[in-house]
Design an enzyme around this catalytic site. Structure first.
Site, PDB file in Angstrom:
ATOM      1  N   HIS A 132      -0.545   8.832   0.827  1.00  0.00           N
ATOM      2  CA  HIS A 132      -2.011   8.630   0.741  1.00  0.00           C
ATOM      3  C   HIS A 132      -2.631   9.396   1.913  1.00  0.00           C
ATOM      4  CE1 HIS A 132      -5.793   6.347   1.127  1.00  0.00           C
ATOM      5  NE2 HIS A 132      -5.580   5.873  -0.085  1.00  0.00           N
ATOM      6  N   ASP A 209       4.045   2.684   5.714  1.00  0.00           N
ATOM      7  CA  ASP A 209       2.756   2.311   5.147  1.00  0.00           C
ATOM      8  C   ASP A 209       3.036   1.359   3.976  1.00  0.00           C
ATOM      9  OD1 ASP A 209       0.439   2.104   3.743  1.00  0.00           O
ATOM     10  OD2 ASP A 209       0.144   4.260   3.444  1.00  0.00           O
ATOM     11  N   GLN A 212       0.798  -0.603  -0.480  1.00  0.00           N
ATOM     12  CA  GLN A 212       1.029  -0.914  -1.897  1.00  0.00           C
ATOM     13  C   GLN A 212       2.211  -1.859  -2.102  1.00  0.00           C
ATOM     14  OE1 GLN A 212      -0.929  -0.263  -4.361  1.00  0.00           O
ATOM     15  NE2 GLN A 212      -2.300   1.080  -3.219  1.00  0.00           N
ATOM     16  N   LYS A 235      -5.528  -5.614  -0.499  1.00  0.00           N
ATOM     17  CA  LYS A 235      -4.615  -5.236  -1.589  1.00  0.00           C
ATOM     18  C   LYS A 235      -3.656  -6.375  -1.920  1.00  0.00           C
ATOM     19  CE  LYS A 235      -4.937  -0.367  -0.632  1.00  0.00           C
ATOM     20  NZ  LYS A 235      -5.775   0.347  -1.580  1.00  0.00           N
ATOM     21  N   CYS A 377      -6.699   9.820  -3.596  1.00  0.00           N
ATOM     22  CA  CYS A 377      -6.488  10.024  -2.147  1.00  0.00           C
ATOM     23  C   CYS A 377      -5.092  10.560  -1.883  1.00  0.00           C
ATOM     24  CB  CYS A 377      -6.717   8.733  -1.360  1.00  0.00           C
ATOM     25  SG  CYS A 377      -8.388   8.164  -1.434  1.00  0.00           S
TER      26      CYS A 377
HETATM   27  N1  PLP Z   1      -1.852   3.715   2.068  1.00  0.00           N
HETATM   28  C1  PLP Z   1      -1.747   3.542   0.750  1.00  0.00           C
HETATM   29  C2  PLP Z   1      -0.426   3.792   0.079  1.00  0.00           C
HETATM   30  C3  PLP Z   1      -2.844   3.130   0.003  1.00  0.00           C
HETATM   31  O1  PLP Z   1      -2.740   2.951  -1.299  1.00  0.00           O
HETATM   32  C4  PLP Z   1      -4.064   2.907   0.681  1.00  0.00           C
HETATM   33  C5  PLP Z   1      -5.266   2.522  -0.073  1.00  0.00           C
HETATM   34  O2  PLP Z   1      -5.398   2.784  -1.240  1.00  0.00           O
HETATM   35  C6  PLP Z   1      -4.112   3.085   2.066  1.00  0.00           C
HETATM   36  C7  PLP Z   1      -2.992   3.491   2.729  1.00  0.00           C
HETATM   37  C8  PLP Z   1      -5.376   2.853   2.828  1.00  0.00           C
HETATM   38  O3  PLP Z   1      -5.720   1.512   2.801  1.00  0.00           O
HETATM   39  P1  PLP Z   1      -7.130   1.029   3.387  1.00  0.00           P
HETATM   40  O4  PLP Z   1      -8.161   1.834   2.690  1.00  0.00           O
HETATM   41  O5  PLP Z   1      -7.194  -0.416   3.017  1.00  0.00           O
HETATM   42  O6  PLP Z   1      -7.110   1.252   4.844  1.00  0.00           O
END
Ligand code: PLP
Length: 574
Positions: A132, A209, A212, A235, A377
């Protein structure tokens, strides 16, 4: 007995349960909103919603600061949430749990407070091709600041991080390895244990990270042995604006604060060096999202028992949904999954041959089905897979088999209608018939009157699509870098002409039918206007007059703002 009962679970979510009761009969479903955008954010159960309200009604005070009862109560609930998170992910100490705004901020803290102070030119940071943007851009920024180099782990055909390549990519020069536990597009559970072990073997710091993964897998950071693990509350059925940075205490101790302000200090002085608070407060400058953190505790309370359940009923139900959806999609001829095989969690990404992603997503919206289209993204992943974007269905445990069936039927209807339309157009072409278009409709007042006589999103969507057909195609040579509208999910081009009277006329085109329709609507508002009139025009009011605000409020997401911004830019150039 199974702890997880699908209908009881679903009943906790008022937005889904109560969305529009009048349509319940019509769809034969339990609600009229089919929410398949759970990878973006999940809906919230009643106990999380109640918690937010209860906090402001009964508990609102600043934490850690005042010597009064209300503040003590708020602080107790706030710190209790930290302990819950600590236990939820198996951290060694509450000192290792830092509150942030979300996964994005958590990653930025590690990049700026640790990587920025330790990386030197030539050091390497290893990411993965399916990350992402939140786990790419902070590292690109720090690489720029320090002279470090970014290296990328490739993927297998099924979309997993290719473990066979790790010895080639993670080397003695590697100082940080940052990758997603589960990709937000591919739904693959990456082999993070091997990656963390490899990072450790070369002395690199690992950051996982977990944005998900956190709602689907039971996480134990100590058994994973990662240095950092990050995630967002929203999430996992919790509120927005709250996230977690888990970090090993030894790293957090040596890191500099990310931001300065109240709460993160021990002593502040104009004559001596300011000293910083102990962990975790060193990283929590300013008043935190107290209500959010306390509501987050409720979402953990809600979710944790299902993840810890021996019968595995929660995960088995999620798997049943993925199986059903994947296999039903696989039977549709035009569906092309973007990687091989069934995903590990309910995140299913695909394209439809001959159809634009954005057209399909907006058409599904007219059926009350929310799915996502675009690059999600993950632009580097789209480039890696050689696609412009894709559709993504992302499921949660409150979704049902009936919803999936309704989605599949709706998708088939959309494809059927599109095929029927194409055949009709071909027949008319062969018969030499020219489509009658009403040129007068291209005036702004006519468009407003057309939409004022059109009720319901379904009919309005249809009108937009019909308007799209009246837009003359832009010559291929004119669809180039100069005319491209950047920031629009679909490809779209815009050309401006300027006459002696100082009036502008615009011509435009797009590869998505929905955008072609929107272009007709937008151009009607801006054509034959002066630069001043163009700058002053209020697009929001216009969309509100058209009754489209609720469905297509001008945003970056649907490209409308990008189109308007380009029109305004071009009108400033003369
Ligand atoms: N990492 C992953 C894999 C994501 O799917 C997302 C959000 O869709 C993020 C990071 C970023 O999360 P946040 O926007 O809640 O900071």
């Amino acid at each position: 007995m199974n702890l997880f009962e699908p209908h009881l679970f679903r009943r906790q979510f008022p937005l889904i349960e109560n969305y529009d009761k009048s349509l319940i009969e019509k769809n034969g479903l339990t609600s009229s909103l089919i929410y398949f955008d759970n990878a973006a954010t999940t809906q919230k159960p009643q106990q999380v919603i109640n918690s937010q309200q209860h906090y402001y009604q009964r508990l609102n005070a600043n934490v850690h600061r005042a010597s009064h009862q209300l503040s003590s109560k708020a602080t107790f609930a706030f710190e209790n949430a930290r302990t819950l998170v600590q236990n939820f992910i198996g951290a060694n100490s509450v000192k290792e749990i830092i509150w942030t705004k979300g996964a994005t901020e958590s990653i930025n803290i590690v990049a700026q407070s640790l990587a920025r102070n330790t990386l030197i030119p030539g050091d390497e940071v290893v990411l993965c091709a399916s990350e992402h943007h939140a786990n790419i851009v902070p590292w690109q920024i720090v690489a720029e600041q320090t002279g470090a180099i970014i290296k990328v782990l490739p993927l297998t055909n099924s979309g997993y991080i290719d473990i066979d390549e790790i010895d080639n990519i993670i080397t003695n020069n590697t100082k940080f390895v940052a990758c997603a536990h589960i990709s937000n597009v591919l739904g693959r559970i990456n082999p993070i244990k091997e990656i963390i072990a490899k990072a450790k073997s070369v002395g690199a710091i690992s950051l996982i990270d977990g944005a998900q993964a956190i709602a689907h897998l039971s996480i134990d950071v100590q058994s994973l042995e990662c240095d950092f693990y990050v995630f967002s509350a929203h999430k996992m059925y919790g509120p927005t604006g709250v996230g977690v940075l888990y970090g090993k205490e030894e790293h957090l101790e040596r890191m500099l604060p990310y931001q300065g302000g109240g709460e993160m200090i021990k002593a502040v002085s104009f004559t001596q060096a300011t000293t910083f608070n102990e962990l975790p407060f060193k990283f929590e400058a300013g008043t935190p999202n107290v209500a959010g953190v306390i509501a987050f505790a409720e979402s953990i309370d809600f979710l944790a028992p299902f993840l810890a359940d021996d019968t595995n009923s929660y995960n088995l139900y999620e798997q049943k949904l993925v199986d059903h959806c994947f296999h039903a999609l696989a039977k549709i001829e035009q569906v092309k999954f973007i990687v091989d095989g069934k995903p590990d969690i309910g995140v299913i990404a695909f394209t439809l041959t001959g159809h634009h992603n954005q057209d399909i997503a907006t058409s599904l919206d007219t059926y009350g089905i929310a799915i996502r289209s675009g690059h999600h993204c993950a632009m580097p992943l789209m480039a890696y897979l050689n696609i412009d974007g894709c559709l993504r269905v992302s499921l949660a445990a409150y979704n049902t088999i009936a919803e999936i069936d309704y989605f599949i039927e709706s998708l088939k209807n959309i494809l059927h209608d599109a095929a029927f339309e194409t055949i009709n157009e071909q027949v008319s072409k062969q018969a030499g018939e020219v489509r009658e278009t009403d040129p007068s409709v291209n005036e702004m007042d006519d468009i407003i009157s057309l939409f004022s006589n059109t009720k319901g999103w379904d009919s309005r969507h249809r009108e937009i699509m019909l308007l799209g057909k009246t837009l003359p195609r832009l010559d291929k040579a004119l669809r180039n870098e100069n005319t491209l509208i950047s920031g629009c999910e679909s490809l779209a081009w815009l050309k401006a002409e300027y006459n002696k009277e100082g009036l502008y006329t615009f011509s435009a085109d797009s590869d998505a039918k929905i955008i072609r329709g929107l272009l007709v609507i937008v151009l009607a508002a801006f054509n034959n206007k002066t630069a001043q009139q163009i700058i002053e025009f209020n697009i929001n009011n216009y969309f509100s007059d058209l009754g489209l605000m609720q469905h297509l409020s001008p945003s970056r997401g649907n490209g409308l703002l990008a189109i308007v911004a380009k029109i305004q830019l071009l009108s400033r150039e003369n």
